[in-house]
Design an enzyme around this catalytic site. Structure first.
Site, short mmCIF file in Angstrom:
data_model
loop_
_atom_site.label_atom_id
_atom_site.label_comp_id
_atom_site.label_asym_id
_atom_site.label_seq_id
_atom_site.Cartn_x
_atom_site.Cartn_y
_atom_site.Cartn_z
N ASP A 191 0.94 -1.19 -0.18
CA ASP A 191 -0.01 -0.06 -0.01
C ASP A 191 0.74 1.31 0.12
OD1 ASP A 191 -2.65 1.32 0.06
OD2 ASP A 191 -2.94 0.61 2.02
N ASP A 243 -10.13 4.50 -1.84
CA ASP A 243 -10.81 3.14 -1.35
C ASP A 243 -12.27 3.44 -1.84
OD1 ASP A 243 -8.53 2.82 -0.27
OD2 ASP A 243 -8.98 3.29 1.93
#
Ligand code: GCU
Length: 561
Positions: A191, A243
């Site tokens: 990430d 997201d």
């Protein structure tokens, strides 16, 4: 000649898509579950095991959902960032995972599932402060860290950049990857990746390969499209946006239900249109977790959830569930287990957008067998909308045999265009199989029947009336280029209320079909079935089995193998 070669070269450069990673993994989009959406910041050994167990007991594993991905917050922080182990790698929070990661991974493997793990680029400040050794080398953290800059990290932060011109930096990442491989990691999400972390992604790619363990490598999140060919070369998937979670739940940091909302899902349409050229075997555009499983409380209506699944399937995105698998609803489980939707996802083709007009969208893809898959959406939140395309927009000329892929129902032969009137958020997903050959009943071999034309709506010059005799039949000689299962559609009308069953015989196979009343002799309906055809000529005979005879028969459409 030189000019021809040069032109060919130019054509090749244009036609060949960006090269995928040659790590040999994720030939199809990954399927499974990730802890982030529902478990969020509080993963524990017991919670992850419970989700893994539910993946099995729900039957989802059998459908291909096999990854159990532990996301962020398995680690421990102090005031200076991540607590590290004796070699400077993130220490696992033993309060959350008392048995350690290997025991958890073993449990997951014993269930026939695969285990995913999480990391971000760089080296923790605590490793540098303690100047931990790099495992298997004489180097230390201070040799390899660039303490002038930190990396993006969403949790404990304090991640220094690595100085990749120093050989100890790669050795450090290798030691971390080796630890993961020894624990049984099958999937690694890195990430916080952006254009400034390409060296980290390269180092992790090398590190995962040198472990010798197949580890699916996933990049996150909001990757810039300018470096798309780089992400594709280095990894098996990459998140194209921020997201999908709305962070609008009642819990801390917006956790809890709802997990998402329609705006976060529908924003993936534009992203998928841009990133479409980069998807293919070994490398996928990841549109983030699939928020289906817990009914409306996820933040989407049932129509929106079907659109969500349709879009992920059309885009060939990884299908990583974000929901609570221990509380699946039957409606949602039915969506997730729909074999036709899963097949559209796993065909490995990313769809292109061909209509984008107001709330209306249409996407198309062509599968390797020549089928066209077409998805229609009303992306609006109020009001019905009619969404239409012509087959030439889809990329072929008709007619085509159409199947509704959500229901599995045949919609018969559609000659040149298709339209769907959709509720807000609703989708229609169809398969259109072209090259339909029509065999008019009036041109077939007819036994004990007549050719009539007194009831409107027939195709060709008439239809066959079976004259209320048992054993009357219509036989068409159907030609197939290759042997295999063919989809046949028989168009008929039955103006009575009594079923008129017939047997269908072809190449030694006999099946019995019902032909119930259609309401009127002028109301024609389709009966679709599958039969094996041999290469060459095949006699397909439809024979009445009751003294009422068969229904009136208009034609037989054959969608070849
Ligand atoms: C009516 C109808 C015919 C049909 C027949 C039947 O006569 O007009 O088209 O074939 O009924 O019962 O089969």
């Amino acid at each position: 000649m030189r000019a021809v070669l040069a032109a060919l070269l130019v054509l090749c450069v244009i036609a060949v898509p960006a090269e995928a990673s040659d790590n040999g993994l994720s030939i199809r989009p990954a399927m499974g579950w990730s802890s982030w959406s529902f478990i969020r910041r509080w993963p524990t050994e017991d919670k992850i095991k419970a989700q893994a167990d539910a993946l099995v007991s729900s039957g989802l594993r059998e459908k291909g959902y096999v990854y159990v991905n532990l996301d962020d917050f398995y680690q421990k922080c102090d005031a200076n960032g991540f607590v590290v182990d004796s070699y400077g790698r993130w220490a696992v929070d033993s309060a959350k995972f008392p048995s350690g990661i290997k025991v958890l991974a073993d449990h997951i493997h014993d269930k026939g599932l695969k285990f995913g793990f999480y990391v971000t680029p760089g080296i923790a400040k605590n490793a540098v402060t303690a100047n931990t050794p790099v495992e298997g080398t004489s180097y230390h953290a201070k040799d390899i860290a660039d303490t002038s800059q930190t990396h993006k990290n969403y949790n404990c932060k304090n991640m220094y950049r690595l100085n990749f011109s120093h050989p100890g930096a790669q050795a450090f990442i290798n030691s971390w990857a080796n630890q993961m491989a020894s624990w049984g990691v099958d999937y690694l999400k890195i990430d916080g990746v952006d254009a400034s972390t390409i060296a980290d992604v390269e180092a992790w790619d090398k590190a995962l390969r040198q472990t010798g363990r197949p580890i699916n490598f996933a990049l996150s999140n909001n990757l810039p499209i300018a470096q798309a060919t780089t992400w594709k070369r280095l990894a098996n998937s990459w998140r194209t946006q921020g997201d999908v979670e709305c962070y609008c739940g009642p819990g801390p940091n917006g956790s809890g239900f709802p997990l998402t909302d329609w705006a976060h899902v529908s924003s993936r349409f534009n992203s998928a249109a841009q990133w479409q050229p980069y998807a293919g075997p070994g490398g996928w555009n990841d549109y983030d977790s699939l928020q289906i499983g817990n009914g409306d409380q996820v933040g989407l209506t049932a129509d929106q959830r079907r659109s969500h699944m349709t879009h992920w399937a059309m885009a060939a995105s990884p299908l990583l569930l974000g929901t609570d698998l221990t509380a699946l609803t039957s409606v949602d489980l039915g969506m997730l287990k729909n074999d036709r939707l899963i097949a559209v996802n796993q065909d490995g083709v990313a769809a292109q957008r061909i209509v984008n007009s107001g709330v209306n969208q249409v996407w198309r893809k062509r599968e390797s067998n020549g089928d066209h898959i077409v998805a229609f959406y009303n992306t609006g939140t109020s009001g019905n909308s009619t969404v239409s395309v012509t087959w030439s927009q889809v990329g072929f000329s008709g007619p085509a045999a159409v199947t509704n892929l959500w229901s599995g129902a045949s919609e018969g032969t559609v000659s040149s265009s298709y339209s769907a009137t959709l509720r807000p958020g609703e989708t229609r997903l169809i398969r259109a199989r072209p090259n339909v050959q029509r065999y008019e009943a009036e041109n077939a071999t007819i036994s004990q029947g007549t050719v009539d034309s007194n009831h409107a709506g027939f195709s060709g010059t008439g239809f066959v009336n079976y004259t209320n005799v048992t054993g009357s039949y219509v036989e068409s000689t159907v030609t197939a280029a290759t042997a295999g299962d063919a989809t046949l559609t028989l168009r008929y009308a039955n103006g009575t209320t009594v079923n008129r069953p017939m047997t269908i015989t072809v190449n030694g196979t006999t099946l019995t079909r019902d032909f119930p009343g259609t309401g009127a002799w002028t109301t024609w309906a389709n009966s679709t079935f599958t039969v094996p055809l041999a290469a060459g000529a095949n006699a397909v005979r439809a024979t009445a089995t009751t003294e009422n005879g068969g229904p009136n028969v208009d034609y037989l459409d054959v969608s070849p193998p």
